[in-house]
Design a protein around this motif. Sequence first.
Motif, mmCIF file in Angstrom:
data_model
loop_
_atom_site.group_PDB
_atom_site.id
_atom_site.type_symbol
_atom_site.label_atom_id
_atom_site.label_comp_id
_atom_site.label_asym_id
_atom_site.label_seq_id
_atom_site.Cartn_x
_atom_site.Cartn_y
_atom_site.Cartn_z
ATOM 1 N N GLN A 189 6.929 -3.020 -2.818
ATOM 2 C CA GLN A 189 6.029 -3.479 -1.759
ATOM 3 C C GLN A 189 4.946 -2.237 -1.613
ATOM 4 O O GLN A 189 3.840 -2.715 -1.846
ATOM 5 N N ASN B 26 0.895 -16.461 7.919
ATOM 6 C CA ASN B 26 0.292 -15.078 7.399
ATOM 7 C C ASN B 26 0.019 -14.262 8.741
ATOM 8 O O ASN B 26 0.132 -14.897 9.727
ATOM 9 N N CYS C 142 -0.704 -4.913 -7.437
ATOM 10 C CA CYS C 142 -0.448 -3.991 -6.421
ATOM 11 C C CYS C 142 -1.527 -2.541 -6.326
ATOM 12 O O CYS C 142 -1.140 -1.709 -5.364
ATOM 13 N N ILE D 222 5.227 -7.747 -6.483
ATOM 14 C CA ILE D 222 4.223 -7.967 -5.199
ATOM 15 C C ILE D 222 2.796 -8.420 -5.523
ATOM 16 O O ILE D 222 2.349 -7.620 -6.365
ATOM 17 N N TYR D 223 2.370 -9.406 -4.843
ATOM 18 C CA TYR D 223 1.110 -9.498 -5.053
ATOM 19 C C TYR D 223 0.257 -9.733 -3.828
ATOM 20 O O TYR D 223 1.044 -10.151 -2.617
ATOM 21 N N PHE D 224 -0.788 -9.598 -3.383
ATOM 22 C CA PHE D 224 -1.487 -9.734 -2.346
ATOM 23 C C PHE D 224 -2.722 -10.786 -2.391
ATOM 24 O O PHE D 224 -3.428 -10.932 -3.458
ATOM 25 N N SER E 270 -5.638 -12.962 4.845
ATOM 26 C CA SER E 270 -4.700 -12.244 3.999
ATOM 27 C C SER E 270 -3.353 -12.415 4.129
ATOM 28 O O SER E 270 -2.932 -12.593 5.173
ATOM 29 N N LYS F 235 0.612 -11.635 1.594
ATOM 30 C CA LYS F 235 1.290 -11.248 0.283
ATOM 31 C C LYS F 235 2.381 -12.254 -0.140
ATOM 32 O O LYS F 235 2.868 -13.109 0.566
#
Length: 554
Positions: free
Chosen positions: A129, A472, A508, A535-537, A548, A550
């Motif tokens: 992360q 979220n 990331c 991991i993506y946001f 927002s 992840k």
Amino acid sequence: MKNIKTITSLFFVIITTLTSFSQNSYKDGTIMVRYEGKNIELKSDTNTSIITATLTDVISKQELHNKSEASRDCFKFLNVPSGRIFDAKIKVYNGKDTLISVKRIASISTSTGSIKVYFNHPVEASVAQSQVAINLADHLDDTLVNYINRCHNKLDIAIYNSYSPSASTGIAGAINAAFTRGVAVRVIYDGSTTSQMIPLLNSGIPRIASPIADGTNQFGIMHNKFVLFDANDMDSSLPLVWTGSTNWTSTQIDGPDKNSVIIVQDQSLALAYTIEFEEMWGSNTMMPNLTNSKFGYQKTNNTPHTFIIGGKTVENYFSPSDSANARIISSINSASTDINIATMVETRTDIKNALLGRYNSGISNINVLLDNQNPSGNQISNLQAGLAPNHALSYNLSGIMHHKFMVVDNFNSTSDPIVLVGSHNWSTSAETKNDENILIVHDANIANQYYQAFIYLYQQMNGTLGNLRYSNPDNQFVIFPNPTSYELHIESKETQNLDNATIYIHDCIGKTIATYSFQNLQNKSIPVGELQNGIYFVTITNENLNSSFKFIKI
């Protein structure tokens, strides 16, 4: 529509939220302990009032008098010395009786609070992360030697089993060299284990072996693997605690056994470990006192358990005096979304019941990995029967899966992600007879590094990961499944203000790699199958919202 500068700023807000938690208070029974800089506030709950409170330095025995009485239920001590341990003697009135309790409290250190984690096997970096976990392979011993070589004044060692190639090389060579240059070295080792390193130590180094069980005294094993560096040094940047699951043998360090170490730079924590060490040592001098020495069931609960280290809450417990098993269960019960366990043994029915209880209450993403070389009494079959299929596994590859850690809420940055780690096996012997230690670190970054190690081993056994369905951080959307392989579903919790929305996916480092626009965002799915694992946001924006979260692509 928000501009790219706003989106980029929001991305870094997400990163900060996921990796840092400011923690400055905790509750001990009916007393809340709160830190304000160098001040310590003791506050009673609504059912009691504090009549008097004193702080006495455990080492110097000096009582602090620089206190202010803020109110009937609150006592505040001003300018408390940093990096010390105190006995807090608190007299409270509950409306009927006057009660006196003594609690051990650690003041915040001016140490760096640095926490480092190392593994001796590969990790799965795609689920990192923020920080990729470090695999030192067969160099854990080299790292320990480097720390010993940098030790200035004092070195306390409590080790279950150990090996060194000679008296002048390896770990023994580093210890002997430290002793020769004037470092005060003390060594505790297990009396029932043939530690090949111990006879290689300089004869001038004082040492003590733990007692062996006989017909009268049912001692367990001295199973610790901790080292204390410069715990009492005036320079608060020097004290270190080295602990974890790794014994100092070639198979434990070089493999094929699977292990980790955790290293914490904090003076208060080092002093707490020193109290534990000297309880076994029997004195606070260089020479052990066999008359006063206490091991196993003889020991008392005499250390602080909560520390604020680098802005993080870190808990510390020793066995068998501190009810470590209860801390394992309370950590399980703290889970909001996911539990991931890698531990050599789990023979306790109460731990098994706690895991199944959380699963039956809706925490579906519980994943357990136990070693298969210690099947006697293991709860693996009961866990396999009670959890989802292929979520409780036996590790049957080469070596011993020797870890003793649990990661809670790795996927849930809005919860309290923790890792529980140490030498403590999940067994009755560890709980009632053995000398052990555990740390519970409340930090998303440290917890995730252990999760990376877990996933590597779990996937070796073809374990199935549960898919999370969770809200979220701003509670506007429900995201599932997470982790995901092909699609990410986004459900809105409301029907208003969802028109003309854009979804941005960031990698990331914050680069926008995909954009999706919708006239209305009510219950949409976006494809992620082409993304690399990791991991993506995500940010969701329109004129009315900035949201927002992840997700993990697997």
